[in-house]
Scaffold this active site. Structure first.
Site, short mmCIF file in Angstrom:
data_model
loop_
_atom_site.label_atom_id
_atom_site.label_comp_id
_atom_site.label_asym_id
_atom_site.label_seq_id
_atom_site.Cartn_x
_atom_site.Cartn_y
_atom_site.Cartn_z
N CYS A 1 -52.74 3.39 -118.22
CA CYS A 1 -54.10 2.99 -117.83
C CYS A 1 -55.03 4.20 -117.72
CB CYS A 1 -54.00 2.25 -116.49
SG CYS A 1 -55.53 2.07 -115.59
N CYS B 1 -56.85 4.58 -114.34
CA CYS B 1 -55.88 5.02 -113.32
C CYS B 1 -55.73 6.53 -113.36
CB CYS B 1 -54.52 4.37 -113.58
SG CYS B 1 -54.52 2.58 -113.52
#
Length: 96
Positions: free
Chosen positions: A23, A26
């Site tokens: 991600c 993230c």
């Protein structure tokens, strides 16, 4: 290692970052959370939960997307947000 329940039942606020290795947002959030931890020190716990390795826990808290941040105080979920946030906003939420 402490169980998740033991961790979120602490007296201090516990910020849980549900993330995934793949991600992008993230990865952008990780250094922000490090700065928050440096600034607040022992006043807060910040833990990271990899949703790919902890599917049951992610499911229990209905995590649909990553990153998802959950804030627990004394074992109770008091706040939740999906998506990356700026440091100042995270600090404001933790101090409220």
């Amino acid at each position: 290692m402490s169980s998740f329940q033991d961790i979120i039942n602490q007296d201090k606020p516990v910020l849980v970052d549900f993330f995934a290795e793949w991600c992008g947002p993230c990865k952008m959030l990780a250094p922000v959370l490090s700065e928050v931890k440096q600034e607040l020190g022992q006043a807060v716990s910040i833990i990271k939960i990899d949703v790919d390795k902890n599917r049951e826990l992610a499911s229990r808290y209905n995590v649909q997307g990553v990153p998802t941040l959950l804030l627990f105080k004394n074992g109770k979920q008091v706040w939740r947000q999906s998506g990356a946030l700026p440091k100042q906003e995270i600090l404001k939420i933790l101090s409220s």
